[in-house]
Design an enzyme around this catalytic site. Structure first.
Site, mmCIF file in Angstrom:
data_model
loop_
_atom_site.group_PDB
_atom_site.id
_atom_site.type_symbol
_atom_site.label_atom_id
_atom_site.label_comp_id
_atom_site.label_asym_id
_atom_site.label_seq_id
_atom_site.Cartn_x
_atom_site.Cartn_y
_atom_site.Cartn_z
ATOM 1 N N GLU A 168 1.302 -5.874 -7.161
ATOM 2 C CA GLU A 168 1.048 -5.611 -8.717
ATOM 3 C C GLU A 168 1.581 -3.814 -9.083
ATOM 4 O O GLU A 168 0.861 -3.484 -9.698
ATOM 5 C CB GLU A 168 -0.624 -5.053 -8.286
ATOM 6 C CG GLU A 168 -0.930 -3.812 -7.395
ATOM 7 C CD GLU A 168 -1.208 -4.143 -6.185
ATOM 8 O OE1 GLU A 168 -0.783 -5.023 -5.726
ATOM 9 O OE2 GLU A 168 -1.779 -3.172 -5.418
ATOM 10 N N ASN A 169 2.926 -3.932 -8.774
ATOM 11 C CA ASN A 169 3.802 -2.838 -9.440
ATOM 12 C C ASN A 169 3.163 -2.590 -10.830
ATOM 13 O O ASN A 169 3.507 -3.641 -11.523
ATOM 14 C CB ASN A 169 5.069 -2.870 -9.169
ATOM 15 C CG ASN A 169 5.503 -3.334 -7.864
ATOM 16 O OD1 ASN A 169 5.289 -2.705 -6.871
ATOM 17 N ND2 ASN A 169 6.252 -4.596 -7.822
ATOM 18 N N GLU B 109 -8.436 -4.333 -2.590
ATOM 19 C CA GLU B 109 -8.258 -5.659 -2.747
ATOM 20 C C GLU B 109 -9.311 -6.430 -2.784
ATOM 21 O O GLU B 109 -9.262 -7.479 -3.215
ATOM 22 C CB GLU B 109 -7.601 -5.995 -1.229
ATOM 23 C CG GLU B 109 -6.089 -5.552 -0.954
ATOM 24 C CD GLU B 109 -5.179 -5.923 -2.057
ATOM 25 O OE1 GLU B 109 -5.290 -6.747 -2.802
ATOM 26 O OE2 GLU B 109 -3.899 -5.133 -2.149
ATOM 27 N N HIS C 21 -5.552 -5.634 -10.515
ATOM 28 C CA HIS C 21 -4.830 -4.595 -9.916
ATOM 29 C C HIS C 21 -4.529 -3.323 -10.925
ATOM 30 O O HIS C 21 -4.654 -2.160 -10.477
ATOM 31 C CB HIS C 21 -3.999 -4.787 -8.838
ATOM 32 C CG HIS C 21 -4.536 -5.061 -7.453
ATOM 33 N ND1 HIS C 21 -5.233 -4.227 -6.969
ATOM 34 C CD2 HIS C 21 -3.963 -6.279 -6.660
ATOM 35 C CE1 HIS C 21 -5.257 -5.026 -5.568
ATOM 36 N NE2 HIS C 21 -4.533 -5.970 -5.574
ATOM 37 N N GLU D 105 -3.305 -9.856 -9.421
ATOM 38 C CA GLU D 105 -2.455 -8.896 -9.823
ATOM 39 C C GLU D 105 -2.827 -8.033 -11.087
ATOM 40 O O GLU D 105 -2.428 -6.758 -10.991
ATOM 41 C CB GLU D 105 -0.894 -9.033 -9.825
ATOM 42 C CG GLU D 105 -0.476 -10.190 -8.615
ATOM 43 C CD GLU D 105 -0.573 -9.429 -7.253
ATOM 44 O OE1 GLU D 105 -0.621 -8.061 -7.296
ATOM 45 O OE2 GLU D 105 -0.903 -10.128 -6.347
ATOM 46 N N GLY E 201 2.522 -12.367 -1.097
ATOM 47 C CA GLY E 201 2.227 -13.274 -2.329
ATOM 48 C C GLY E 201 2.936 -12.977 -3.603
ATOM 49 O O GLY E 201 3.471 -13.479 -4.438
ATOM 50 N N ALA E 202 2.159 -11.511 -3.822
ATOM 51 C CA ALA E 202 2.773 -10.786 -5.080
ATOM 52 C C ALA E 202 2.405 -9.328 -4.918
ATOM 53 O O ALA E 202 1.667 -8.842 -4.159
ATOM 54 C CB ALA E 202 2.078 -11.417 -6.251
HETATM 55 ZN ZN LIG Z 1 -4.113 -7.366 -4.176
#
Ligand SMILES: [Zn+2]
Ligand SMILES: *[C@@H]1O[C@H](CO)[C@@H](O)[C@H](O)[C@H]1NC(C)=O
Ligand SMILES: *[C@@H]1O[C@H](CO)[C@@H](O)[C@H](O)[C@H]1NC(C)=O
Ligand SMILES: *[C@@H]1O[C@H](CO)[C@@H](O)[C@H](O)[C@H]1NC(C)=O
Ligand SMILES: *[C@@H]1O[C@H](CO)[C@@H](O)[C@H](O)[C@H]1NC(C)=O
Ligand SMILES: *[C@@H]1O[C@H](CO)[C@@H](O)[C@H](O)[C@H]1NC(C)=O
Ligand SMILES: *[C@@H]1O[C@H](CO)[C@@H](O)[C@H](O)[C@H]1NC(C)=O
Ligand SMILES: *[C@@H]1O[C@H](CO)[C@@H](O)[C@H](O)[C@H]1NC(C)=O
Ligand SMILES: *[C@@H]1O[C@H](CO)[C@@H](O)[C@H](O)[C@H]1NC(C)=O
Ligand SMILES: *[C@@H]1O[C@H](CO)[C@@H](O)[C@H](O)[C@H]1NC(C)=O
Ligand SMILES: *[C@@H]1O[C@H](CO)[C@@H](O)[C@H](O)[C@H]1NC(C)=O
Ligand SMILES: *[C@@H]1O[C@H](CO)[C@@H](O)[C@H](O)[C@H]1NC(C)=O
Length: 719
Positions: free
Chosen positions: A344-345, A400, A381, A378, A341-342
């Protein structure tokens, strides 16, 4: 990573039941929108192939290793400090070559004559490998070897490196912008003229940084990163940090180098960069942190919602964790081809388009909610996962779980009318209980060594179950205690890694400081029963038929398809009881110990002739069953004035009754469940209806085409 849910859940669930026939498949359908992990064909081999290359002769020898326990973990002989990575991808149809150079400054921890790190799918130019540092004059590379199974690249040296030495390892290599959505990969879109345009982007979590540059690709090898990206003059690049300066390329006149600021210390899987012709959409009223959402040209308007909410959510988490966001900027980008989905860089969050773009008047309310939820996930995170990282992937659930638990709090700040706390019940708790009620479920903590096993961990147990267990912890510790303990933990482990046990220690210390009742147990004792065991309990609350003020409470493992000889599990269960939702001080708390022994309470019931409800607002990750007397009292209350029972507990009653009936725990099975849910004809709240809808859908699928199915439809139409 953010999850890849895009279909309505009922549809995914129904489709999985019908076409796959097993509930475990729900997890797979929802989470495995991603391709199979790269390299999976290699691991089906039972023998390991080691290719050795001797630099002088370029002779390659292949040795076979017997199958057995393969060690996938890197030796700890070195600690990387700074990676200087320079990459130039050619982004042209037919030529997706990446020219790469890396220099790793590191410290030697143990005497050794070889260096082991990760690479995957790249050609290292043997003659460019250099080791330098004080006292290392004359140190030569003797030969190198590569193990395809472990993805270990070993550089054998002509002499010994000594503990305490500082050294630099450098090499040049060629790689390829791949099309497998992992590592440094290419994505494309069609511009307004119908021309295909390529971009180069990254997805490293969990084990694909090694496809972009040679590295110690495990989360607890944190280092700083100094990135330089080569790109055509008509494109732009972004990475975790801001650009320091741009200089012309030495001999490619169409190209320039973007030289980035050095990053904070972080894990390899959080490094990211994108080269594209995308448009930068800055947030209108960003605070301290510069926020922008990048999109393909033409989608600018659809970034407005994301730019509107991001700064506020970011500030909310700064306040929540009591720690400022450490980077100067937060870029987000909508990638046309994206596996999860995405992601978190740090400082450059990548999204699939549906998880960040929102078009008013076109997108649905559910789309809007999904955008808000994924952004909040994100951003959470950035602290929990990026600032402090779990030591190894077996603790993925902690990373998570926290992001999932914090999602609804972040969204609540910007969209209170979405009532995220209530929605969490169906979206997370009830949803994952369908999977976690199976004997084939698994504990939150799971051993994982190779990339395939690590990729398997990204499932609803790691996200929704862990988030639900952490929300339960919020309730028994108290939100303020949880926050203070978390802040202490994050401050203590900043730019480092930690384990769950370290977090439990910090939370335990804070709980002690505020005299929180933990039944004489530690936070670890309690949480271990939830994280090390699969499934969850059904708590049975029974009133003494001779004396309604007395209740007996016991626990039993819930399994949705019970069978002879099932192993019993027991949990430390935080119980809450309430008889009057309009009176907070009528809420009572008790601990149920981890055994089959029932507990008898004579001091819980204030009103002998009134119902009692266990699990206030469903903070507890368990189901509740009652005796006939109490079920009758609840049923009468629902029929006469259902609003006397909190909306989350009404949804709980609907879900528990229908699932206890289905799994054959409820005495009168479906009669009780249907009698209880018949109150829905008076229900005007969304939440219990959504719960009922999810459950009745399952029932209708089971009974589809039968006489009972027709009767069920009549019954449902009536309510
Ligand atoms: Zn995550
Ligand atoms: C790709 O482009 C680079 C730079 O122009 C060139 O050196 C290389 O030979 C090309 N590779 C292929 C396969 O065309
Ligand atoms: C770029 O880096 C140099 C050297 O580290 C530093 O002195 C300079 O301030 C940086 N410039 C910008 C614009 O950040
Ligand atoms: C963004 O915020 C502005 C100002 O509050 C508002 O007018 C606009 O409708 C918002 N846009 C979206 C897509 O939410
Ligand atoms: C239930 O799961 C256990 C593993 O936890 C397994 O050994 C057992 O065979 C399973 N039982 C059934 C009936 O599926
Ligand atoms: C972290 O906490 C441990 C144990 O409480 C303590 O010994 C250590 O000094 C702390 N480290 C930092 C950096 O605060
Ligand atoms: C109950 O929990 C205690 C403390 O966590 C543990 O020592 C004990 O083994 C557990 N008992 C059962 C039956 O699981
Ligand atoms: C009960 O407590 C909650 C949360 O502390 C609060 O929001 C609510 O107003 C209280 N309700 C009553 C009736 O006191
Ligand atoms: C609220 O509950 C407490 C504890 O059960 C009780 O003592 C008190 O009388 C109740 N208050 C009201 C207004 O009912
Ligand atoms: C019911 O139980 C309570 C608490 O144990 C006790 O005080 C009360 O006398 C009992 N009532 C009857 C009718 O036995
Ligand atoms: C139903 O209960 C609610 C909440 O306690 C109360 O406000 C309302 O007046 C009750 N309605 C009736 C018809 O008694
Ligand atoms: C089950 O329900 C029936 C019908 O109300 C009742 O007679 C019986 O006692 C109940 N059994 C238990 C164990 O509660």
């Amino acid at each position: 990573m953010g999850k890849g849910v895009t279909l309505p859940k009922w549809l995914v669930i129904a489709a999985c039941i019908i076409f796959v026939g097993g509930m475990v498949a729900v997890g797979l359908c929802v989470y495995y929108l991603a391709p199979p992990p790269p390299g999976s064909e290699v691991t089906t081999d039972t023998t390991s192939t080691v290719t050795e290359t001797t630099t002088q002769t370029d002779m390659t020898t292949t040795t076979l290793r017997p199958p057995g326990d393969i060690n996938y973990r890197l030796p700890r002989h070195f600690s990387p400090i700074l990676y200087t990575v320079r990459l130039l991808p050619i982004i042209e149809e037919g030529n997706f070559t990446i020219f790469g150079d890396v220099t790793i400054d590191m410290v030697c921890n143990e005497n050794t004559n070889h260096i082991v790190l990760h690479i995957n799918d790249m050609d290292v130019h043997q003659e460019t490998i250099k080791v330098s540092g004080e006292g290392l004059e004359g140190m030569m590379v003797h030969h190198t070897s590569f193990d395809q199974i472990t993805q270990f690249f070993t550089i054998h040296l002509s002499g010994e490196l000594k503990a305490g030495m500082q050294l630099s390892l450098s090499m040049s290599y060629l790689a390829k912008l791949n099309d497998i959505l992992g590592g440094f990969y290419r994505s494309s879109y069609f511009d307004v003229n119908g021309n295909r345009r390529y971009i180069a982007t990254t997805q490293f979590q969990p084990t694909d940084a090694r496809r972009a540059f040679p590295c110690f690709d495990e989360p607890n090898f944190k280092a700083r990163f100094a990135i330089t990206l080569g790109r055509k003059k008509d494109m732009t690049s972004i990475s975790n940090m801001p650009i320091n300066r741009t200089v012309p390329h030495e001999n490619m006149p169409d190209y320039e180098w973007d030289i980035y600021e050095e990053s904070v210390p972080m894990s390899t899987y959080l490094v990211a960069f994108v080269i594209s012709d995308f448009v930068k959409n800055p947030a209108p009223n960003a605070g301290e942190t510069e926020v922008a959402v990048w999109s393909r040209p033409g989608a600018e308007e659809q970034t407005r919602y994301a730019t509107n909410i991001t700064s506020t959510v970011l500030e909310y988490f700064e306040e929540f964790f009591q720690i400022p966001y450490p980077l100067p900027k937060q870029d987000m980008i909508a990638i046309p081809d994206f596996g999860a989905g995405a992601m978190e860089n740090w400082g450059l969050i990548t999204y699939r388009e549906t998880a960040v773009l929102y078009q008013p008047g076109v997108s649905s309310a559910q789309n809007k909610q999904r955008v808000a939820v994924v952004i909040a996930h994100e951003l959470a995170h950035q602290w929990f996962g990026n600032l402090v990282t779990t030591d190894w992937w077996d603790l993925l659930w902690l990373n998570e779980g926290f992001a999932t638990y914090l999602e609804f709090k972040g969204v609540d700040r910007v969209e209170p009318e979405m009532k995220m706390e209530q929605q969490y019940l169906n979206d997370a708790i009830h949803y994952v209980m369908q999977l976690d009620g199976l004997n084939s479920s698994h504990p939150m903590i799971m051993p994982a060594n190779n990339p395939d096993e690590i990729n398997e961990l990204f499932d609803p147990i790691a996200y929704e179950k862990s988030g639900s267990v952490l929300r339960m912890m919020e309730d028994f510790l108290g939100l303020e205690v949880l926050k203070e303990g978390l802040t202490n933990y994050l401050n203590n482990r900043t730019y480092d890694t930690a384990t769950a046990d370290v977090l439990w220690e910090f939370l335990g210390d804070t709980a002690t400081k505020y005299s929180v009742d933990l039944n004489g147990l530690t936070v670890k004792d309690i949480l271990d029963t939830w994280s090390l065991q699969k499934n969850f309990p059904v708590v049975k609350v029974e009133r003494n038929p001779e004396n309604y003020t007395e209740i007996t409470v016991s626990q039993k493992r819930f399994i949705s398809a019970q069978f002879e000889g099932a192993e019993e599990y027991y949990w430390h269960v935080p119980l809450t009881f309430i008889q009057d939702f309009s009176n907070n001080s009528s809420l009572k708390r008790r601990w149920l110990s981890n055994s089959s022994e029932p507990a008898v309470y004579t001091d819980i019931i204030d009103e002998p002739n009134s119902w009692i409800i266990c699990n206030h607002k469903v903070f507890g990750y368990y189901r509740v069953d009652y005796d006939e007397i109490n079920w009758d009292l609840i049923q009468v209350q629902l029929q006469t004035n259902h609003t006397k029972i909190d909306v989350m507990n009404r949804a709980q009653i609907v879900d528990d009754a229908l699932n206890l009936a289905s799994a054959d725990y409820l005495n009168q099975t479906y009669k009780r469940a249907m009698d209880l849910t018949s109150y829905l004809k008076n229900e005007f709240d969304w939440l219990p209806w959504e719960t009922a809808d999810n459950n009745f859908d399952r029932l209708r699928n089971l009974l589809s085409g039968t006489e009972a199915g027709a009767l069920l439809n009549v019954c449902l139409l009536k309510i």
